[in-house]
Write an enzyme that holds these catalytic residues in place. Structure first.
Site, mmCIF file in Angstrom:
data_model
loop_
_atom_site.group_PDB
_atom_site.id
_atom_site.type_symbol
_atom_site.label_atom_id
_atom_site.label_comp_id
_atom_site.label_asym_id
_atom_site.label_seq_id
_atom_site.Cartn_x
_atom_site.Cartn_y
_atom_site.Cartn_z
ATOM 1 N N ASN A 9 12.690 2.152 0.359
ATOM 2 C CA ASN A 9 12.546 2.248 1.848
ATOM 3 C C ASN A 9 13.701 2.689 2.608
ATOM 4 O OD1 ASN A 9 11.916 1.618 4.594
ATOM 5 N ND2 ASN A 9 11.541 -0.734 4.313
ATOM 6 N N TRP A 10 13.976 3.609 3.135
ATOM 7 C CA TRP A 10 14.976 4.415 3.818
ATOM 8 C C TRP A 10 15.195 3.722 5.160
ATOM 9 C CZ3 TRP A 10 16.271 10.227 2.457
ATOM 10 C CH2 TRP A 10 16.673 10.332 1.248
ATOM 11 N N LYS A 11 14.162 2.982 5.697
ATOM 12 C CA LYS A 11 14.132 2.669 7.114
ATOM 13 C C LYS A 11 14.717 3.881 8.147
ATOM 14 C CE LYS A 11 14.856 -1.730 5.206
ATOM 15 N NZ LYS A 11 15.385 -3.231 5.381
ATOM 16 N N HIS A 93 5.884 -4.217 7.162
ATOM 17 C CA HIS A 93 7.197 -4.549 7.007
ATOM 18 C C HIS A 93 7.525 -5.461 7.826
ATOM 19 C CE1 HIS A 93 11.481 -4.525 6.371
ATOM 20 N NE2 HIS A 93 11.334 -4.101 5.125
ATOM 21 N N GLU A 95 10.160 -6.272 9.742
ATOM 22 C CA GLU A 95 10.798 -5.482 10.716
ATOM 23 C C GLU A 95 9.817 -5.011 11.605
ATOM 24 O OE1 GLU A 95 13.532 -2.700 8.564
ATOM 25 O OE2 GLU A 95 14.729 -4.662 8.007
ATOM 26 N N GLU A 163 8.410 -9.905 0.376
ATOM 27 C CA GLU A 163 9.995 -9.695 0.923
ATOM 28 C C GLU A 163 10.262 -11.004 1.957
ATOM 29 O OE1 GLU A 163 10.981 -5.496 0.713
ATOM 30 O OE2 GLU A 163 10.183 -5.804 2.870
ATOM 31 N N GLY A 169 18.383 -7.287 3.507
ATOM 32 C CA GLY A 169 19.719 -6.744 4.031
ATOM 33 C C GLY A 169 20.757 -7.902 4.329
ATOM 34 N N SER A 208 17.491 -7.369 -0.797
ATOM 35 C CA SER A 208 18.752 -7.406 -1.362
ATOM 36 C C SER A 208 18.756 -7.188 -3.009
ATOM 37 C CB SER A 208 19.514 -8.744 -1.345
ATOM 38 O OG SER A 208 19.975 -8.732 0.362
ATOM 39 N N GLY A 229 15.622 -1.427 -0.088
ATOM 40 C CA GLY A 229 16.182 -0.787 1.105
ATOM 41 C C GLY A 229 17.598 -0.222 0.763
ATOM 42 N N GLY A 230 18.747 -0.923 1.469
ATOM 43 C CA GLY A 230 19.912 -0.381 1.166
ATOM 44 C C GLY A 230 20.349 0.336 -0.149
HETATM 45 P P1 PGA Z 1 17.225 -4.259 1.444
HETATM 46 O O1 PGA Z 1 15.960 -4.099 2.168
HETATM 47 O O2 PGA Z 1 16.888 -3.922 0.132
HETATM 48 O O3 PGA Z 1 18.115 -3.574 1.956
HETATM 49 O O4 PGA Z 1 17.216 -5.929 1.544
HETATM 50 C C1 PGA Z 1 14.637 -4.336 1.625
HETATM 51 C C2 PGA Z 1 13.104 -3.919 2.337
HETATM 52 O O5 PGA Z 1 13.436 -4.262 3.712
HETATM 53 O O6 PGA Z 1 12.337 -3.229 2.070
#
Ligand code: PGA
Length: 248
Positions: A9-11, A93, A95, A163, A169, A208, A229-230
């Protein structure tokens, strides 16, 4: 058998130039036994799907609207996402639940729109730190699952991503026992609702996930992959996670 899935997930990150990593990933994982998906921002879906072609890396979006079309400025219909060549869409998600006030009912409607357009919906659920500390995690997650997952879901139309919000993050992850407890509970809920079909629905862990902790997480029963994500932004980070999943 559930095919494992490594989803990135590049966000709101990435650019046209960062799509080069798709070729690097495809070259490195030609014989992967898991599905590999990258979810870039919407404007990159078309070029990403073109680069990926019929290779081992597939493309997904990060959100879709509940409606097939209409007066919804700035939103994107699932059908148009499918037209780009994308095969998946993340919905719900944390967010988006937080910043856009998305409820379980809206997430479910988005998942239904995605499935109607031929996409696989990756439905995200997860508890906050306060809920975890109050001993409410399992109850919260079960309620989100019940409210966000469409009726008639199958392994082909649905993926569930657990999640924990406090792990996203932050570099913090739950203990492996906590992940195992949640995933076992999600599996039981899915089987309770969908019977044997629930055994075919993939459960991802997200929050993470890094090359250093991936193998331990993937060894847990009912963890069928990760939503990353990251660590999905660079091939040098995502590739070892895919390799760990392949080896699990
Ligand atoms: P993260 O994000 O791996 O950067 O913690 C995961 C996500 O939000 O899908």
């Amino acid at each position: 058998m559930r095919r494992k899935l490594a989803a990135g997930n590049w966000k709101m990150n990435g650019s046209r130039a960062s799509l080069d990593m798709l070729e690097t990933l495809a070259a490195a994982h030609r014989v992967s036994t898991c599905d590999i998906v990258i979810c870039p921002p919407h404007p990159l879906l078309f070029p990403a799907a073109k680069i990926c072609g019929s290779g081992p890396v597939q493309v997904g979006a990060q959100d879709c609207h509940t409606a097939a079309k209409g007066a919804h400025t700035g939103d994107t219909a699932a059908g148009l996402i499918a037209e780009t060549g994308a095969r998946y869409v993340i919905v719900g998600h944390s967010e988006r639940r937080e910043a856009h006030g998305e409820s379980d009912a809206q997430v479910r409607a988005k998942a239904e729109a995605a499935i109607a357009a031929g996409l696989t919906a990756i439905v995200c659920i997860g508890e906050s730190l306060e809920q975890r500390e109050a001993g409410e995690a399992l109850g919260v997650i079960k309620a989100q699952l019940a409210g966000s997952v469409p009726d008639g879901s199958t392994g082909a139309t649905l993926v569930v991503a657990y999640e924990p919000i406090w792990a996203i993050g932050t570099g913090k992850i739950p203990t492996l026992e906590q992940i195992a407890e949640v995933h076992a509970s999600l599996r039981a809920e899915l089987v309770g609702r969908f019977g044997d079909t629930g055994k075919g629905i993939r459960l991802l862990y997200g929050g993470s996930v890094k090359p250093e902790n991936a193998a331990g997480i993937f060894a847990i029963a009912d963890v069928d992959g990760a939503l990353v994500g990251g660590a999905s932004l660079k091939a040098e980070d995502f590739s070892p996670i895919i390799a760990a999943l392949d080896a699990s």
